[in-house]
Write a protein that holds these residues in place. Structure first.
Motif, PDB file in Angstrom:
ATOM      1  N   TYR A 171       0.568   8.443   6.544  1.00 49.42           N
ATOM      2  CA  TYR A 171      -0.633   8.583   5.341  1.00 49.42           C
ATOM      3  C   TYR A 171      -0.059   9.310   4.062  1.00 49.42           C
ATOM      4  CZ  TYR A 171      -4.482   6.094   7.618  1.00 49.42           C
ATOM      5  OH  TYR A 171      -5.523   5.189   8.350  1.00 49.42           O
ATOM      6  N   ALA A 247       3.761  -1.408   1.303  1.00 49.17           N
ATOM      7  CA  ALA A 247       3.310   0.017   1.827  1.00 49.17           C
ATOM      8  C   ALA A 247       4.226   0.844   1.621  1.00 49.17           C
ATOM      9  CB  ALA A 247       2.396  -0.018   2.833  1.00 49.17           C
ATOM     10  N   GLU A 251       5.743   3.922  -1.209  1.00 47.29           N
ATOM     11  CA  GLU A 251       5.843   5.347  -0.604  1.00 47.29           C
ATOM     12  C   GLU A 251       7.349   5.819  -0.970  1.00 47.29           C
ATOM     13  OE1 GLU A 251       4.667   6.287   3.370  1.00 47.29           O
ATOM     14  OE2 GLU A 251       3.082   7.402   2.639  1.00 47.29           O
ATOM     15  N   PHE A 262       0.626   6.576  -4.527  1.00 44.94           N
ATOM     16  CA  PHE A 262      -0.120   7.201  -3.540  1.00 44.94           C
ATOM     17  C   PHE A 262      -0.468   8.702  -3.897  1.00 44.94           C
ATOM     18  CE2 PHE A 262       2.285   3.695  -1.421  1.00 44.94           C
ATOM     19  CZ  PHE A 262       1.136   2.467  -1.833  1.00 44.94           C
ATOM     20  N   TYR A 273      -2.540   2.828  -0.058  1.00 44.42           N
ATOM     21  CA  TYR A 273      -1.528   3.024   0.915  1.00 44.42           C
ATOM     22  C   TYR A 273      -2.158   2.401   2.235  1.00 44.42           C
ATOM     23  CZ  TYR A 273       1.771   4.110   4.438  1.00 44.42           C
ATOM     24  OH  TYR A 273       2.423   4.146   5.634  1.00 44.42           O
TER      25      TYR A 273
ATOM     26  N   THR B  50      -1.634  -4.078  -5.967  1.00 53.32           N
ATOM     27  CA  THR B  50      -1.587  -2.459  -6.311  1.00 53.32           C
ATOM     28  C   THR B  50      -1.487  -2.483  -8.032  1.00 53.32           C
ATOM     29  OG1 THR B  50       0.048  -2.651  -4.624  1.00 53.32           O
ATOM     30  CG2 THR B  50       0.151  -0.697  -5.838  1.00 53.32           C
TER      31      THR B  50
END
Ligand code: HEM
Ligand code: CU
Lengths: 651, 209
Positions: A171, A247, A251, A262, A273, B50
């Motif tokens: 995360y 995702a 990142e 994020f 995320y 997004t």
């Protein structure tokens, strides 16, 4: 000179565990190199394995890799449990502890469970369908090598550069550059991105195989249940993995391009995320459990000597689970506070999944009911799975009650839940499948004595290890804490749990011993059908010839091979003339592509963009080289087929 | 791919005489490619989601309204849509077994693709020179990633198309080359569809508020 030294000391992680790791990796590699050279096995390895596009061999390589990763992940687990056995323990220290639970989770889900299900899919599906290979054998080899080199990339992080330590869910903002500087987190991102390409390709490959390559007469509703399970899994893979790719890709963009997807500043939104991750993450748990469900169905029917009970209900529930699994992701973060209405929707959707799952459990029980049950090793794993899944499913429903989850979330209650379903469901299933199809892979049966020891130790160890974690969670112990003070009443339960973990470890050693001793004293499977089983793969000799079927069978019933045996046949019909068999040629390009991806990934991990660019360029060149290659297949002449069938006593 | 003699039951009964579907291998690869497009669609769906979440998060930097240039993206749209049309003609020529004019139309498509990519590059460079970089704000991160991923797909498509053209020149129209040309075409049309969404969701909504 000083610069070099400084570089090296950052490049190679130094510390007692890492140096231990260095030494053991070095020794094992040397031993492998020595054996290969001493016995002149390089050519054999290259020709028969590394360049193979045969689904059976690719399946076996997946399985070996999965067992190896189970070992690595298992060692991580034992270190975690050792650290937690006593309060105030300083065995690992916070930093190592974080790294180890991160690699443990990542390896177990992505580099153990995934390759294990791919192993079973590869070994079994074409044989069950009456096909000679998957739809795209070359792509299948690419999938394997991307998985393999992805896994290698993650594993070397332990000794080079440093392991990731932001948890297997990685995360943000913790996983962002600001809080996780250095290459560790990049290893996580790159290794999963690379192997993820392979996983999507496998999903597409098997979906097309199942849709288009079934033997004539095998309508979808005559298809064996394992293949149905793989069908449902493939749909989940194709529609879930892109979310993970995005995702992790975003990142990664945050980390190397300074983007603000994020991050906490620049307008980023970390919860985006978390949403994307679990849009993959929840379907993922079904991606790994559905093939296990398929295995249970096959094994139960065979060893109860009965048709699978409720075939149509089984198919329906598989598909319902596959679809419903897309509508529950938010149950992984009820505490985000999306509001009562949203949480209610996801809570009810999650609880709904228990219904088709329950249907499946009852169908397995009804299949056993009044069956002539044989307690073989695969069957034992199946029976042991049932109570596990009943408990794991029930605690899942408890967690899915959104208000209550505010209490359970991220506690050891949750940890116990998902280990119960992942070990008791997925790992038991894969072991059942391994024991069941082992003779088909290698031509001999795994002996029972060590296997039983392994089974009982692992199973008892499991309950001793994980049952205490439910109360620990309710008593307030949260996940991912590296130590705890004495006097909270947690100490004895933690000690018991650690003992259980070691019992499981011993169980694993027995399973390995079981394999080793069976290799040394093999009980040959001469008939190809050692279990008196029901589906097509058992109509072939063990191990199956590389073209699988000399003649493609014509199907008229669900348990085709069983029905043939009822008509008195001992081998498939061989009255029709043979024809030359069309086969794909082996190729070294998939392996090379894996290496190049590894190089590119390694370059990105250390921000060496020249290396990364060269690696990617190599990948593109390999792709085009393949496109221009028209010499990709060949025919096996009839004489050769005759010859090889005769060796199996067939014609 | 492994079996082409025995699985004749599935052999393209519904696709008549089309060359690209005439072998089992060809039919399998085309179906597989449809599934690839399905997963690519999900990939873009995640990028769109997004973008929608982040498009107002400008962090004090330039907004869509300030940045986007109507004639610029209108030209990009026009060019890309036309290139889909020209590839359609190329496919039509393939069906009629006219290799030479097929190649000409593919060539036109490649040129249109190249001009699309250069316009997009020019657009990106203009933004960057104004200080609107990917690291300026969440909005810009989402913008560059969504539009850039599409642009990267187009770039790959151009190289791919050229490689198929070379193979067509070398080998003529065979079931294999026809299948390759057909699949590149699917890919190209798919990118066109994605662009229509980018045009509406990103550019039109961006300049309308
Ligand atoms: C009846 C079926 C199930 C229900 C209702 C259910 C429900 C849940 C819920 C609500 C959570 C989140 C709890 C929290 O974070 O507070 C959770 C976590 C989890 N579940 Fe399940 N579950 C079910 C079956 C399964 C199965 C079959 C698997 C895997 C094979 C699985 C694997 C996991 C994993 C890995 C996590 C935690 C991941 C993490 O946070 O690291 N679950 N489950
Ligand atoms: Cu879930």
């Amino acid at each position: 000179m000083g610069g070099v030294k400084q570089f090296l000391s950052h490049f190679f992680v130094t510390g007692p565990f890492e140096i231990g790791g260095d030494v053991s990796i070095g020794l094992v590699s040397l031993a492998i190199l020595f054996v290969l050279t001493r016995y002149k096995l390089w050519g054999w390895l290259w020709r028969n394995w590394l360049t193979s596009v045969d689904h059976k061999k690719i399946g076996i390589m997946y399985m070996l890799a999965a067992l190896l990763m189970l070992f690595r992940g298992g060692v991580d687990a034992l270190m975690i449990r050792t650290q937690l056995a006593l309060p105030n323990s300083q065995f690992l220290g916070a930093e190592h502890y974080d790294q180890i639970f991160t690699t443990h989770g990542t390896i177990m889900i992505l580099f153990m469970a995934m390759p294990f299900i791919f192993a079973m899919m590869n070994i079994v599906v074409p044989l069950q369908l009456g096909a000679r290979d998957v739809a795209f054998p070359y792509l299948n080899a690419i999938s394997f090598w991307l998985f393999f080199f992805g896994a290698m990339l993650l594993n070397i992080s332990f000794v080079i550069g440093g392991s990731p330590d932001a948890g297997w869910v990685n995360y943000p903002p913790l996983a962002e550059l600001q809080f996780s500087p250095g290459p560790g987190d990049n290893f996580y991102l790159l290794s999963i991105l690379i192997s993820g390409i392979g996983s999507v390709a496998t999903g597409i490959n098997f979906l097309v195989t199942i849709l288009k390559m079934r033997a004539p007469g095998m309508s979808l509703m005559k298809m064996p249940m394992f293949s149905w399970a793989v069908f449902a899994t493939c749909i989940d893979i194709i529609f879930a993995f892109p979310a993970l790719t995005i995702a992790l890709g975003l990142e990664f963009a945050d980390r190397i391009l300074g983007a603000h997807f994020f991050t906490l500043n620049g307008g980023g939104n970390p919860m985006m995320y978390v949403n994307l991750f679990w849009m993959w993450g929840h379907p993922e748990v079904y991606i790994v459990i559905l093939p296990a469900f398929g295995i249970y169905s096959e094994v139960v029917a065979t060893f109860s000597r009965k048709r699978l009970f409720g075939y149509t209900a089984m198919v329906t529930s598989l598909l319902l689970i596959a679809i419903a699994s897309y509508f529950v992701w938010l149950h992984h973060f009820f505490t985000m506070g999306a509001g009562a209405d949203v949480n209610t929707f996801f809570a009810i959707a999650s609880m709904f999944i228990a219904i088709p799952t329950g249907v499946k459990i009852f169908n397995w029980l009804f299949t056993m009911f009044r069956g002539r049950i044989r307690m073989t090793i695969p069957m034992m794993w199946v029976i042991a799975f049932i109570p596990n899944f009943v408990i794991g499913g029930s605690t899942g429903v408890m967690l899915a009650a959104a208000p209550a989850d505010y209490q359970y979330h991220n506690s050891y209650f949750l940890v116990a839940h998902f280990h119960q379903v992942l070990i008791g469901g997925v790992v038991y299933g894969m072991l059942a499948g391994m024991y069941y199809w082992w003779p088909k892979m290698f031509g001999f049966i795994l002996e029972e004595r060590f296997a039983k020891w392994g089974f009982w130790l692992f199973n008892i160890g499991f309950y001793v290890c994980f049952m205490p974690q439910y109360p620990l969670g309710l008593m307030g112990m949260t996940r991912r804490m590296y130590t705890y003070p004495a006097g909270l009443g947690w100490s004895s339960l933690n000690m018991i749990s650690t003992v259980g973990a070691f019992v499981m470890g011993i169980g694993f050693i027995f399973i390995v011993l079981n394999i080793v001793s069976s290799i040394r004293h093999p009980v040959k499977d001469t008939t190809g059908d050692p279990w008196d089983a029901r589906t097509l793969e058992w109509s072939l000799p063990s191990p199956a010839p590389h073209y699988n079927f000399a003649r493609i069978p014509v199907i008229d019933s669900r348990d085709q091979w069983w029905e043939m045996k009822q008509k008195g046949m001992t081998k498939p019909d061989d009255s029709t003339p043979l024809a030359p068999i069309h086969m794909p040629k082996n190729s070294g390009k998939p392996f090379i592509m894996g290496v190049l991806f590894f190089i590119a990934g390694f370059g990105f991990v250390f921000n060496w963009y020249v290396l990364a660019g060269l690696g990617l360029l190599g990948v593109v060149i390999t792709l085009f080289a393949r496109s221009f290659d028209y010499d990709t297949d060949y025919y096996i002449p009839v004489d050769e087929v005759k010859h090889s069938e005769a060796a199996f006593g067939r014609s | 791919m492994a079996v082409d003699v025995d699985h004749s039951v599935v052999k393209s009964a519904d696709h008549g005489t089309m060359l690209e579907y005439s072998t089992e291998d060809g039919a399998l690869k085309i179906l597989g490619f449809w599934f690839f497009l399905a997963q690519d669609m999900i990939l873009f769906a995640c990028l769109f989601a997004t973008y929608l979440i982040l498009h107002n998060r400008t962090a004090g930097g330039p907004s869509a309204m300030q940045l986007f240039d109507v004639p610029g993206f209108a030209a990009e749209t026009f060019i890309l849509l036309t290139s889909s049309f020209t590839y359609g003609i190329a496919t039509f020529q393939m069906r009629n077994n006219r290799l030479k004019s097929m190649l000409i139309w593919m060539g036109i498509t490649v040129l249109l693709g190249l001009s699309f990519v250069s316009l997009e590059l020019k657009e990106f460079i203009t933004y960057v020179l104004q200080g609107a970089t990917i690291s300026r704000s969440a909005f810009l991160s989402a913008f560059f990633t969504l539009v850039g991923t599409h642009g990267l797909h187009v770039t790959l498509g151009i190289f791919w198309m050229i490689s198929v053209m070379i193979q067509l020149v070398k080998r003529g129209l065979t079931p294999v080359t026809a299948r390759k040309a057909f699949i590149v075409g699917l890919y190209w049309h798919f990118l066109d569809v994605i662009w229509v969404f980018i045009f509406t969701v990103v550019y039109l909504t961006g300049v309308m508020k």
